[in-house]
Write an enzyme that holds these catalytic residues in place. Structure first.
Site, PDB file in Angstrom:
ATOM      1  N   ARG A 121      27.263   0.037   8.909  1.00 16.82           N
ATOM      2  CA  ARG A 121      26.865   0.480   7.564  1.00 16.82           C
ATOM      3  C   ARG A 121      25.375   0.273   7.383  1.00 16.82           C
ATOM      4  O   ARG A 121      24.925  -0.550   6.588  1.00 16.82           O
ATOM      5  CB  ARG A 121      27.728  -0.226   6.539  1.00 16.82           C
ATOM      6  N   GLN A 126      24.310   6.211   7.237  1.00 17.97           N
ATOM      7  CA  GLN A 126      24.867   6.456   5.897  1.00 17.97           C
ATOM      8  C   GLN A 126      25.577   7.803   5.779  1.00 17.97           C
ATOM      9  O   GLN A 126      26.628   7.900   5.150  1.00 17.97           O
ATOM     10  CB  GLN A 126      23.736   6.402   4.881  1.00 17.97           C
ATOM     11  N   ASP A 129      29.107   7.624   6.846  1.00 21.10           N
ATOM     12  CA  ASP A 129      29.871   6.511   6.306  1.00 21.10           C
ATOM     13  C   ASP A 129      31.070   7.009   5.485  1.00 21.10           C
ATOM     14  O   ASP A 129      30.987   7.190   4.273  1.00 21.10           O
ATOM     15  CB  ASP A 129      28.941   5.638   5.455  1.00 21.10           C
ATOM     16  N   SER A 132      32.530   4.774   2.651  1.00 17.22           N
ATOM     17  CA  SER A 132      31.869   4.952   1.354  1.00 17.22           C
ATOM     18  C   SER A 132      32.287   6.254   0.685  1.00 17.22           C
ATOM     19  O   SER A 132      32.591   6.268  -0.510  1.00 17.22           O
ATOM     20  CB  SER A 132      30.339   4.942   1.518  1.00 17.22           C
TER      21      SER A 132
HETATM   22  P1  NAD Z   1      34.677  -3.759   0.416  1.00 15.13           P
HETATM   23  O1  NAD Z   1      35.521  -2.563   0.193  1.00 15.13           O
HETATM   24  O2  NAD Z   1      34.829  -4.539   1.677  1.00 15.13           O
HETATM   25  O3  NAD Z   1      34.911  -4.779  -0.788  1.00 15.13           O
HETATM   26  C1  NAD Z   1      34.858  -4.373  -2.130  1.00 15.13           C
HETATM   27  C2  NAD Z   1      34.176  -5.411  -2.949  1.00 15.13           C
HETATM   28  O4  NAD Z   1      35.032  -6.557  -3.129  1.00 15.13           O
HETATM   29  C3  NAD Z   1      32.881  -5.966  -2.359  1.00 15.13           C
HETATM   30  O5  NAD Z   1      31.820  -5.677  -3.245  1.00 15.13           O
HETATM   31  C4  NAD Z   1      33.140  -7.462  -2.244  1.00 15.13           C
HETATM   32  O6  NAD Z   1      31.981  -8.237  -2.494  1.00 15.13           O
HETATM   33  C5  NAD Z   1      34.180  -7.678  -3.300  1.00 15.13           C
HETATM   34  N1  NAD Z   1      34.971  -8.927  -3.219  1.00 15.13           N
HETATM   35  C6  NAD Z   1      35.466  -9.570  -2.123  1.00 15.13           C
HETATM   36  N2  NAD Z   1      36.141 -10.688  -2.488  1.00 15.13           N
HETATM   37  C7  NAD Z   1      36.107 -10.737  -3.847  1.00 15.13           C
HETATM   38  C8  NAD Z   1      36.621 -11.649  -4.819  1.00 15.13           C
HETATM   39  N3  NAD Z   1      37.321 -12.735  -4.461  1.00 15.13           N
HETATM   40  N4  NAD Z   1      36.385 -11.384  -6.125  1.00 15.13           N
HETATM   41  C9  NAD Z   1      35.661 -10.293  -6.512  1.00 15.13           C
HETATM   42  N5  NAD Z   1      35.151  -9.398  -5.631  1.00 15.13           N
HETATM   43  C10 NAD Z   1      35.357  -9.630  -4.326  1.00 15.13           C
HETATM   44  O7  NAD Z   1      33.140  -3.403   0.250  1.00 15.13           O
HETATM   45  P2  NAD Z   1      32.431  -1.976   0.209  1.00 15.13           P
HETATM   46  O8  NAD Z   1      32.569  -1.416  -1.136  1.00 15.13           O
HETATM   47  O9  NAD Z   1      32.898  -1.166   1.337  1.00 15.13           O
HETATM   48  O10 NAD Z   1      30.892  -2.348   0.447  1.00 15.13           O
HETATM   49  C11 NAD Z   1      30.442  -3.654   0.460  1.00 15.13           C
HETATM   50  C12 NAD Z   1      28.948  -3.746   0.764  1.00 15.13           C
HETATM   51  O11 NAD Z   1      28.509  -2.878   1.787  1.00 15.13           O
HETATM   52  C13 NAD Z   1      28.080  -3.455  -0.413  1.00 15.13           C
HETATM   53  O12 NAD Z   1      27.022  -4.374  -0.391  1.00 15.13           O
HETATM   54  C14 NAD Z   1      27.546  -2.112  -0.137  1.00 15.13           C
HETATM   55  O13 NAD Z   1      26.320  -1.863  -0.796  1.00 15.13           O
HETATM   56  C15 NAD Z   1      27.344  -2.217   1.328  1.00 15.13           C
HETATM   57  N6  NAD Z   1      27.213  -0.884   1.885  1.00 15.13           N
HETATM   58  C16 NAD Z   1      26.059  -0.565   2.499  1.00 15.13           C
HETATM   59  C17 NAD Z   1      25.863   0.721   3.000  1.00 15.13           C
HETATM   60  C18 NAD Z   1      24.578   1.119   3.676  1.00 15.13           C
HETATM   61  O14 NAD Z   1      24.418   2.193   4.070  1.00 15.13           O
HETATM   62  N7  NAD Z   1      23.639   0.268   3.836  1.00 15.13           N
HETATM   63  C19 NAD Z   1      26.873   1.651   2.882  1.00 15.13           C
HETATM   64  C20 NAD Z   1      28.052   1.276   2.248  1.00 15.13           C
HETATM   65  C21 NAD Z   1      28.214   0.004   1.751  1.00 15.13           C
END
Ligand code: NAD
Length: 364
Positions: A121, A126, A129, A132
């Protein structure tokens, strides 16, 4: 490179891996296509649009014949894997963390498999991805389902017959899906709050016009930007803080996930039992076991007048745009692995190496 697009076989799957527009774009970059008859129909893409884009529309028995690559949404069954020629490329959501046996079958068959879940990620990746893109659709759909099931209106309404107070929506886990759920609930006029254990998220929640709920629990963020699992003590603290706050909510949408682990339990039965009649929980973490103790993965249930939606296929329930966005992710990956339709796998590249979950040695 000749690419097969089979019709998906997973239960309730309505998406298709490549839409006609993507086929047309790739066809002009040196790819040719065999699309299984009616593969795109459930998503709103009829066969004639594939034909017009330059694909050959074929029967199930012909779709894998002579293929260099297969583009799918879900993982193939064992029977389908047995039909793959060794050395064939496979792209799809292959669940490498939760289905290691499936990956072993692919490896044994000599399939060079790329899992959409394993694409790093990073900013560079991106455009590929799919976690996402599909989470964006699922987050939107979660709010729409909640608004549909709730016997109350979402927005504040001032009418001649009186004023209606806005619904209160809480979103737990503010990653990609959670932020989209928040944005959608805001657009529908609800009063929205959000919570995530990653402190960096506060600003993103607030920028969408929602309040950040302070539960007094903060977790660490891993290098990949994911949340680290809370300790049992922290988890208990989070549960009891939520038990206090949840009864005041009309809707709770939960999206909290830890990659490769069961979903954290955020909502105990006791908290559900204190919610008002007609309240709704949509648990987007259902596939990983659910954030709510009462969630039944794949089902919608009622407990003491509270509706708990545990569907595991929310993106597939919005198949047109889910497929369109997924197809853009697959297109970018195909062009990365085979620029101009000529296979050029470079395992020194972090995207190629990261996403490849079987068959790397076949390509040596
Ligand atoms: P995910 O689906 O793994 O998790 C969803 C959310 O649940 C996360 O935000 C996580 O912090 C939260 N979470 C975990 N345990 C929890 C708890 N006990 N209580 C409350 N919330 C809790 O995550 P995701 O949505 O796939 O993405 C997570 C990270 O990856 C983010 O920081 C996102 O910005 C990053 N990301 C980066 C890129 C990139 O291109 N750089 C692309 C996609 C996502």
């Amino acid at each position: 490179m000749r690419v097969a697009v089979p019709k998906e076989t997973g239960a309730g799957e309505r998406r298709v891996a490549l839409v006609p527009d993507a086929v047309g774009k790739l066809a002009s970059s040196g790819f040719t296509f065999a699309v299984e008859r009616t593969a795109g129909l459930a998503a709103g893409f009829p066969d004639d649009e594939y034909t017009a884009a330059g694909a050959e529309v074929v029967s199930r028995s012909d779709v894998l014949t002579g293929m260099d690559a297969v583009a799918r949404v879900g993982r193939p069954t064992a029977d389908e894997i047995a039909e793959f020629e060794p050395g064939t490329l496979l792209i799809g959501f292959l669940a490498p963390l939760s289905d290691p046996e499936g990956i072993e079958l692919l490896a044994a068959q000599g399939v060079v498999a790329f899992a959409m879940e394993s694409i790093p990620r990073t900013t560079r990746a991106q455009v590929m991805d799919a976690l996402s893109s599909q989470s964006t659709v699922a987050g939107y759909k979660a709010t729409i389902l909640a608004a549909d099931r709730l016997p109350r209106l979402f927005p504040l309404l001032m009418t001649a017959a009186g004023t209606v107070a806005p619904a209160k929506v809480l979103v737990l886990g503010a990653g990609v899906a959670g932020l989209q759920a928040i944005a959608t609930a805001r657009r529908l006029g609800a009063v929205v709050s959000g919570f995530d254990v990653r402190p960096a998220v506060r600003e993103q929640v607030e920028s969408l016009g929602a309040a950040f709920l302070d539960l007094g629990v903060t977790g660490a963020e891993t290098e990949g930007g994911y949340a680290a699992e809370l300790s049992p003590e922290e988890q208990a603290r989070q549960q009891s803080a939520l038990e206090e706050r949840i009864p005041d909510m009309d809707v709770v949408i939960t999206t909290a996930l830890i990659p490769g682990r069961p979903a954290p339990r955020l909502i105990p039965t006791a908290a559900v039992e204190r919610m008002r009649l007609g309240s709704v929980i949509v648990d987007l973490a259902a596939e990983a076991g659910g954030n709510c103790e009462l969630t039944q993965p794949g089902a919608e249930i009622e407990h003491g007048g509270v509706t708990i939606v545990g569907y595991t296929d929310l993106a597939a329930r919005m198949p047109y745009h889910a497929s369109q966005l997924y197809a853009r992710n697959v297109t970018a990956l195909l062009l990365h692995l085979a620029p101009d339709g000529e296979l050029a796998l470079d395992f020194d590249d972090e995207i190629t190496a990261g996403a490849c979950v079987s068959g790397r040695e076949v390509t040596a």
